[in-house]
Design a protein around this motif. Structure first.
Motif, PDB file in Angstrom:
ATOM      1  N   ALA A 169       0.672  -1.199   0.034  1.00 60.35           N
ATOM      2  CA  ALA A 169      -0.011  -0.075  -0.038  1.00 60.35           C
ATOM      3  C   ALA A 169       0.857   1.352  -0.037  1.00 60.35           C
ATOM      4  O   ALA A 169       1.932   1.254  -0.598  1.00 60.35           O
ATOM      5  CB  ALA A 169      -1.065  -0.190   1.168  1.00 60.35           C
ATOM      6  N   ASP A 170       0.460   2.486   0.568  1.00 62.31           N
ATOM      7  CA  ASP A 170       1.156   3.777   0.459  1.00 62.31           C
ATOM      8  C   ASP A 170       2.241   3.650   1.526  1.00 62.31           C
ATOM      9  O   ASP A 170       2.236   2.869   2.450  1.00 62.31           O
ATOM     10  CB  ASP A 170       0.274   4.950   0.486  1.00 62.31           C
ATOM     11  CG  ASP A 170      -0.555   4.928   1.581  1.00 62.31           C
ATOM     12  OD1 ASP A 170      -0.274   4.214   2.692  1.00 62.31           O
ATOM     13  OD2 ASP A 170      -1.686   5.670   1.754  1.00 62.31           O
ATOM     14  N   LEU A 171       3.046   4.620   1.590  1.00 64.46           N
ATOM     15  CA  LEU A 171       4.359   4.878   2.370  1.00 64.46           C
ATOM     16  C   LEU A 171       3.676   4.967   3.885  1.00 64.46           C
ATOM     17  O   LEU A 171       4.302   4.932   4.702  1.00 64.46           O
ATOM     18  CB  LEU A 171       5.051   6.220   1.992  1.00 64.46           C
ATOM     19  CG  LEU A 171       5.998   5.517   0.884  1.00 64.46           C
ATOM     20  CD1 LEU A 171       6.797   6.961   0.463  1.00 64.46           C
ATOM     21  CD2 LEU A 171       7.148   4.725   1.286  1.00 64.46           C
ATOM     22  N   GLU A 172       2.443   5.816   4.049  1.00 62.22           N
ATOM     23  CA  GLU A 172       1.826   6.067   5.309  1.00 62.22           C
ATOM     24  C   GLU A 172       1.625   4.704   6.117  1.00 62.22           C
ATOM     25  O   GLU A 172       1.778   4.498   7.175  1.00 62.22           O
ATOM     26  CB  GLU A 172       0.668   7.027   5.213  1.00 62.22           C
ATOM     27  CG  GLU A 172       0.341   7.835   6.313  1.00 62.22           C
ATOM     28  CD  GLU A 172       1.607   8.342   7.267  1.00 62.22           C
ATOM     29  OE1 GLU A 172       2.503   8.948   6.413  1.00 62.22           O
ATOM     30  OE2 GLU A 172       1.559   8.124   8.268  1.00 62.22           O
ATOM     31  N   THR A 173       0.913   3.850   5.294  1.00 65.23           N
ATOM     32  CA  THR A 173       0.860   2.422   5.706  1.00 65.23           C
ATOM     33  C   THR A 173       2.105   1.718   6.431  1.00 65.23           C
ATOM     34  O   THR A 173       1.876   1.086   7.552  1.00 65.23           O
ATOM     35  CB  THR A 173       0.104   1.489   4.762  1.00 65.23           C
ATOM     36  OG1 THR A 173      -1.154   2.439   4.302  1.00 65.23           O
ATOM     37  CG2 THR A 173      -0.684   0.107   5.389  1.00 65.23           C
ATOM     38  N   LEU A 174       3.242   1.794   5.420  1.00 61.75           N
ATOM     39  CA  LEU A 174       4.379   1.296   5.843  1.00 61.75           C
ATOM     40  C   LEU A 174       4.932   1.799   7.204  1.00 61.75           C
ATOM     41  O   LEU A 174       5.412   1.255   8.119  1.00 61.75           O
ATOM     42  CB  LEU A 174       5.370   1.580   4.877  1.00 61.75           C
ATOM     43  CG  LEU A 174       7.082   1.007   5.166  1.00 61.75           C
ATOM     44  CD1 LEU A 174       7.053  -0.349   4.787  1.00 61.75           C
ATOM     45  CD2 LEU A 174       7.824   1.770   4.469  1.00 61.75           C
ATOM     46  N   ARG A 175       4.962   3.212   7.327  1.00 59.53           N
ATOM     47  CA  ARG A 175       5.231   3.903   8.323  1.00 59.53           C
ATOM     48  C   ARG A 175       4.417   3.511   9.859  1.00 59.53           C
ATOM     49  O   ARG A 175       5.066   3.597  10.858  1.00 59.53           O
ATOM     50  CB  ARG A 175       5.261   5.568   8.453  1.00 59.53           C
ATOM     51  CG  ARG A 175       6.148   5.801   7.214  1.00 59.53           C
ATOM     52  CD  ARG A 175       5.924   7.462   6.818  1.00 59.53           C
ATOM     53  NE  ARG A 175       5.904   8.421   7.621  1.00 59.53           N
ATOM     54  CZ  ARG A 175       7.050   9.063   7.976  1.00 59.53           C
ATOM     55  NH1 ARG A 175       8.363   8.578   7.411  1.00 59.53           N
ATOM     56  NH2 ARG A 175       7.372   9.932   9.038  1.00 59.53           N
ATOM     57  N   THR A 176       3.164   3.169   9.646  1.00 58.52           N
ATOM     58  CA  THR A 176       2.346   2.864  10.724  1.00 58.52           C
ATOM     59  C   THR A 176       2.944   1.781  11.397  1.00 58.52           C
ATOM     60  O   THR A 176       2.963   1.381  12.439  1.00 58.52           O
ATOM     61  CB  THR A 176       0.825   2.856  10.321  1.00 58.52           C
ATOM     62  OG1 THR A 176       0.592   4.141   9.773  1.00 58.52           O
ATOM     63  CG2 THR A 176      -0.052   2.330  11.349  1.00 58.52           C
ATOM     64  N   GLN A 177       3.244   0.721  10.394  1.00 58.68           N
ATOM     65  CA  GLN A 177       3.506  -0.848  10.622  1.00 58.68           C
ATOM     66  C   GLN A 177       4.878  -0.655  11.632  1.00 58.68           C
ATOM     67  O   GLN A 177       5.138  -1.187  12.386  1.00 58.68           O
ATOM     68  CB  GLN A 177       3.513  -1.658   9.547  1.00 58.68           C
ATOM     69  CG  GLN A 177       2.429  -1.943   8.913  1.00 58.68           C
ATOM     70  CD  GLN A 177       2.616  -2.595   7.721  1.00 58.68           C
ATOM     71  OE1 GLN A 177       2.849  -3.911   7.612  1.00 58.68           O
ATOM     72  NE2 GLN A 177       2.488  -1.979   6.519  1.00 58.68           N
ATOM     73  N   VAL A 178       5.867   0.271  10.816  1.00 58.60           N
ATOM     74  CA  VAL A 178       7.227   0.448  11.513  1.00 58.60           C
ATOM     75  C   VAL A 178       6.781   1.211  13.059  1.00 58.60           C
ATOM     76  O   VAL A 178       7.648   0.551  13.977  1.00 58.60           O
ATOM     77  CB  VAL A 178       8.167   1.240  10.801  1.00 58.60           C
ATOM     78  CG1 VAL A 178       9.523   1.551  11.287  1.00 58.60           C
ATOM     79  CG2 VAL A 178       8.354   0.637   9.450  1.00 58.60           C
ATOM     80  N   GLY A 179       5.989   1.755  13.205  1.00 56.46           N
ATOM     81  CA  GLY A 179       5.679   2.484  14.486  1.00 56.46           C
ATOM     82  C   GLY A 179       5.252   1.233  15.512  1.00 56.46           C
ATOM     83  O   GLY A 179       5.876   1.303  16.819  1.00 56.46           O
ATOM     84  N   VAL A 180       4.438   0.553  15.175  1.00 58.37           N
ATOM     85  CA  VAL A 180       4.174  -0.747  15.982  1.00 58.37           C
ATOM     86  C   VAL A 180       5.214  -1.544  16.325  1.00 58.37           C
ATOM     87  O   VAL A 180       5.659  -1.864  17.514  1.00 58.37           O
ATOM     88  CB  VAL A 180       2.884  -1.330  15.287  1.00 58.37           C
ATOM     89  CG1 VAL A 180       2.547  -2.709  16.167  1.00 58.37           C
ATOM     90  CG2 VAL A 180       1.760  -0.614  15.184  1.00 58.37           C
ATOM     91  N   LEU A 181       6.053  -1.682  15.311  1.00 64.40           N
ATOM     92  CA  LEU A 181       7.433  -2.382  15.684  1.00 64.40           C
ATOM     93  C   LEU A 181       8.038  -2.199  16.410  1.00 64.40           C
ATOM     94  O   LEU A 181       8.898  -2.447  17.067  1.00 64.40           O
ATOM     95  CB  LEU A 181       7.875  -3.285  14.494  1.00 64.40           C
ATOM     96  CG  LEU A 181       7.151  -4.183  13.518  1.00 64.40           C
ATOM     97  CD1 LEU A 181       7.778  -4.533  12.288  1.00 64.40           C
ATOM     98  CD2 LEU A 181       7.126  -5.552  14.077  1.00 64.40           C
ATOM     99  N   HIS A 182       8.412  -0.661  16.217  1.00 65.48           N
ATOM    100  CA  HIS A 182       9.454   0.111  17.077  1.00 65.48           C
ATOM    101  C   HIS A 182       9.031   0.028  18.651  1.00 65.48           C
ATOM    102  O   HIS A 182       9.737  -0.484  19.616  1.00 65.48           O
ATOM    103  CB  HIS A 182       9.520   1.634  16.590  1.00 65.48           C
ATOM    104  CG  HIS A 182      10.164   2.343  17.424  1.00 65.48           C
ATOM    105  ND1 HIS A 182      11.653   2.212  17.658  1.00 65.48           N
ATOM    106  CD2 HIS A 182      10.052   3.400  18.384  1.00 65.48           C
ATOM    107  CE1 HIS A 182      12.159   3.010  18.524  1.00 65.48           C
ATOM    108  NE2 HIS A 182      11.308   3.765  19.051  1.00 65.48           N
TER     109      HIS A 182
END
Ligand SMILES: CC(C)(COP(=O)(O)OP(=O)(O)OC[C@H]1O[C@@H](n2cnc3c(N)ncnc32)[C@H](O)[C@@H]1O)[C@@H](O)C(=O)NCCC(=O)NCCS
Ligand SMILES: Nc1ncnc2c1ncn2[C@@H]1O[C@H](COP(=O)(O)OP(=O)(O)OP(=O)(O)O)[C@@H](O)[C@H]1O
Length: 213
Positions: free
Chosen positions: A182-195
């Motif tokens: 999907a878009d980059l915002e969706t990627l960034r949200t997932q990275v936030g959860v993993l962080h």
């Protein structure tokens, strides 16, 4: 010195750098094998004498750096030449990556993300990392993104994909998957959860180390 380490893998153009940028913004130490590989093969790079000896003057650009386009054409058409280049570069990349990871942890980073394009191919990943995260998207999207980014022809991207582990093989070793269709915002949200998850796991590891003296 080791500290909590995440191996971040994914095929060419899957979105590893985009994910790594977000991890870095959130405060993780990011060590990128591709960046180190480019340093080692830049003008005066530490790998250049061995590469010149093995591949000759055709491997060299005028400024003493690696002629990347010439090398790309050579090694993605000939697996034995690729193995020869990897035998020079991979041990050096590994030594520099590990030293930078240790330095970052000593300097107080909560944990380290090691971006490794060839996480499976380079073996013993389970010993090196506390957690393996894979950035995943369809091969069609990988090809489209790499062509848009670098101007490579579809056939050139296909040759690189053919030299990499399959999508299934990568997913099979993942503890965590970052879906990047999907878009980059969706990627960034997932990275936030993993962080948040990695910070908690790293804290737990530090507690355990303190208790065991
Ligand atoms: C062949 C080279 C000169 C081409 O340079 P180029 O600037 O076009 O690509 P770059 O180095 O930026 O790599 C881009 C991507 O190609 C893929 N790739 C690179 N090397 C390899 C390889 N040996 N096998 C499979 N895929 C590879 C990775 O997905 C990487 O992220 C270069 O990739 C190289 O030196 N490769 C050998 C070192 C290596 O294995 N690097 C990748 C892991 S650190
Ligand atoms: N979700 C997305 N939406 C749109 N563009 C994206 C998305 N994810 C990545 N990109 C773009 O696709 C290209 C490839 O992404 P990126 O460089 O992060 O991949 P990579 O896995 O690091 O690639 P490589 O293995 O070649 O280093 C970049 O130009 C990036 O901006």
């Amino acid at each position: 010195m080791r500290g909590f380490s995440v191996g971040l893998g994914g095929g060419i153009g899957s979105g590893k750098s985009a994910a790594a940028d977000r991890f870095a913004e959130l405060g993780a130490a990011v060590i990128d094998a591709d960046v180190i590989s480019h340093e080692l093969t830049g003008p005066g790079g530490a790998a250049m004498p061995a590469i010149e000896q093995a591949f000759g003057a055709e491997a060299m650009a005028a400024d003493g750096s690696l002629d990347r386009a010439a090398m790309r054409r050579l090694v993605f058409a000939d697996a034995s030449r690729r193995a020869q280049l990897e035998a020079i570069l991979h041990p050096m990349i590994r030594a520099v990556s590990d030293a930078r990871r240790d330095a970052a942890i000593i300097a107080g980073a909560p944990y380290a993300v090691m971006v490794i394009p060839l996480l499976i191919e380079s073996g013993n990943h389970r010993d090196r990392f506390d957690r393996i995260a894979i950035v995943d998207c369809s091969e069609a999207l990988q090809v489209k993104r790499v062509m848009a980014r670098s101007g490579l022809a579809a056939a050139e991207v296909a040759a690189i994909l053919a030299a990499q582990a399959s999508r299934q093989a990568r997913l099979a070793i993942a503890d965590d998957v970052i879906h990047n269709d999907a878009d980059l915002e969706t990627l960034r949200t997932q990275v936030g959860v993993l962080h948040a998850k990695y910070c908690a796991l790293a804290d737990k590891m530090r507690d355990k180390m303190r208790k065991s003296g």
